[in-house]
Scaffold this motif. Structure first.
Motif, PDB file in Angstrom:
ATOM      1  N   ILE A  69       0.891  -1.482  -0.095  1.00 14.11           N
ATOM      2  CA  ILE A  69      -0.344   0.576   0.240  1.00 14.11           C
ATOM      3  C   ILE A  69       0.745   1.603   0.088  1.00 14.11           C
ATOM      4  N   HIS A  70       2.006   1.487   1.099  1.00 10.42           N
ATOM      5  CA  HIS A  70       2.735   2.587   1.375  1.00 10.42           C
ATOM      6  C   HIS A  70       3.274   2.194  -0.702  1.00 10.42           C
ATOM      7  N   ALA A  71       4.436   1.894  -0.927  1.00  6.60           N
ATOM      8  CA  ALA A  71       4.264   1.662  -2.800  1.00  6.60           C
ATOM      9  C   ALA A  71       3.394   2.080  -3.833  1.00  6.60           C
ATOM     10  N   VAL A  72       2.438   1.396  -3.508  1.00  8.29           N
ATOM     11  CA  VAL A  72       1.441   2.348  -4.797  1.00  8.29           C
ATOM     12  C   VAL A  72       1.279   4.030  -4.376  1.00  8.29           C
ATOM     13  N   ARG A  73       1.281   4.212  -2.867  1.00  4.59           N
ATOM     14  CA  ARG A  73       0.861   5.410  -2.425  1.00  4.59           C
ATOM     15  C   ARG A  73       2.139   6.320  -3.284  1.00  4.59           C
ATOM     16  N   ALA A  74       3.580   6.085  -2.815  1.00  5.43           N
ATOM     17  CA  ALA A  74       4.859   6.079  -3.403  1.00  5.43           C
ATOM     18  C   ALA A  74       4.504   6.236  -5.014  1.00  5.43           C
ATOM     19  N   TYR A  75       4.432   5.867  -5.736  1.00  8.59           N
ATOM     20  CA  TYR A  75       4.133   5.042  -7.362  1.00  8.59           C
ATOM     21  C   TYR A  75       3.219   7.105  -6.956  1.00  8.59           C
ATOM     22  N   ARG A  76       1.705   7.233  -6.679  1.00 10.96           N
ATOM     23  CA  ARG A  76       1.489   7.414  -7.402  1.00 10.96           C
ATOM     24  C   ARG A  76       1.399   9.185  -6.666  1.00 10.96           C
TER      25      ARG A  76
END
Length: 101
Positions: A69-76
């Protein structure tokens, strides 16, 4: 101006605004569809040429730590992608890192 003329003018203005908003919404959907098509084509070209998409080190760090979830947030944050696009991209990145997510 009698009351019926005023009512007619108000209805005409509301109708005109509604038509204008509908046209803007349709243009926005059309633009989004065209942009998505261009993005898919660009992804295919990059895959064909073997060009890797640059990845934010934060995304990789979060994936290696099991924090998808943190990876997705960072990607966004890095790309401005939608939630679905970011999730798909993070899944692709995880598969290239052989993290099995």
């Amino acid at each position: 101006m009698d009351p019926w003329e005023a009512v007619f003018v108000v209805i005409a203005v509301i109708g005109s605004v509604g038509v204008a908003l509908g046209a803007m919404s349709q243009d926005r959907r059309r633009s989004a569809t065209q942009l998505a098509a261009v993005q898919r084509k660009l992804d295919l070209i990059m895959d064909h040429l073997g060009i890797a998409e640059p990845v934010d080190p934060d995304v990789v760090r979060h994936l290696e730590g099991g924090r998808t979830i943190h990876a997705v947030r960072a990607y966004r944050n890095q790309t401005g992608a939608s939630l679905i696009e970011a999730k798909q991209a993070v899944d692709r990145i995880a598969s290239t890192l052989h993290l099995g997510r």
